[in-house]
Design an enzyme around this catalytic site. Structure first.
Site, PDB file in Angstrom:
ATOM      1  N   THR A  26      18.892 -16.540 -45.305  1.00 16.34           N
ATOM      2  CA  THR A  26      19.542 -16.524 -43.915  1.00 16.34           C
ATOM      3  C   THR A  26      19.836 -15.082 -43.488  1.00 16.34           C
ATOM      4  OG1 THR A  26      21.803 -16.469 -44.885  1.00 16.34           O
ATOM      5  CG2 THR A  26      20.501 -18.818 -44.627  1.00 16.34           C
ATOM      6  N   ASP A  27      20.184 -15.134 -42.041  1.00 17.86           N
ATOM      7  CA  ASP A  27      20.526 -13.617 -41.543  1.00 17.86           C
ATOM      8  C   ASP A  27      21.890 -13.756 -41.498  1.00 17.86           C
ATOM      9  OD1 ASP A  27      21.412 -15.399 -39.392  1.00 17.86           O
ATOM     10  OD2 ASP A  27      19.781 -14.903 -38.266  1.00 17.86           O
ATOM     11  N   PHE A  28      22.647 -12.792 -40.887  1.00 19.00           N
ATOM     12  CA  PHE A  28      24.034 -12.662 -40.981  1.00 19.00           C
ATOM     13  C   PHE A  28      24.730 -13.941 -40.271  1.00 19.00           C
ATOM     14  CE2 PHE A  28      22.407 -11.242 -36.826  1.00 19.00           C
ATOM     15  CZ  PHE A  28      23.409 -11.519 -35.749  1.00 19.00           C
ATOM     16  N   SER A  29      24.046 -14.750 -39.380  1.00 23.73           N
ATOM     17  CA  SER A  29      24.793 -15.851 -39.127  1.00 23.73           C
ATOM     18  C   SER A  29      24.860 -16.922 -39.781  1.00 23.73           C
ATOM     19  CB  SER A  29      24.274 -16.074 -37.564  1.00 23.73           C
ATOM     20  OG  SER A  29      22.894 -16.617 -37.639  1.00 23.73           O
TER      21      SER A  29
END
Length: 155
Positions: A26-29
């Site tokens: 995943t990314d930061f979100s």
């Protein structure tokens, strides 16, 4: 309790692999980073070959005109909906065409039956020198009849 294969399973339509989304995907979100879907689809294609009895390492002979290697030539991806951390994804792979010097695979990634990703993957068949070569007929038949087999599992 039944043991689920790490390589997924052959199905009436091709191949199915189940994967969990981890933090690293995943990314930061908390949404799966777009390039990680390529990893999920690559794993599914590799395991599809494995269950068809195709050993990629034994096909590839570096520098050999008879060696056989599969490389992604083109990929079209439709990103429909995002996946998130801890989702359980089902990656389905089906052969649309296999013959000549290429294969066309359709891949879909779903969560709880909902389509997240749809991809068309064109695979080039090359020799150990990087030149196009024909897919051997016996191998093409394996891909084209995969959806007509009784599902098998490899533990």
């Amino acid at each position: 309790m039944s043991l689920i294969s790490l390589a997924g399973e052959l199905t009436e339509n091709g191949h199915r692999l189940v994967q969990r989304v981890y933090y690293e995907d995943t990314d930061f979100s908390g949404v799966v980073y777009h390039a990680r879907y390529l990893h999920f689809m690559e794993r599914a294609r590799t395991d599809y070959l494995r269950l068809l009895g195709v050993e990629q390492a034994s096909l590839a002979i570096e520098g050999d005109t008879e060696g056989l290697v599969f490389v992604v030539h083109r990929m079209e991806i439709d990103f429909k909906l995002p996946a998130r951390m801890d989702d359980i994804l089902t990656i389905e792979t089906a052969t649309e065409r296999a013959g000549g010097a290429k294969m066309i695979l359709q891949q879909e990634i779903r969560r709880d039956g909902m389509l997240l990703i749809a991809a068309k993957v064109i695979i080039a068949v090359i020799n150990g020198q990087g030149r196009p070569r024909r897919l051997p007929e016996a191998l093409a038949v394996k891909f084209l009849t995969a959806g007509h087999r009784i599902p098998t599992r490899v533990e």
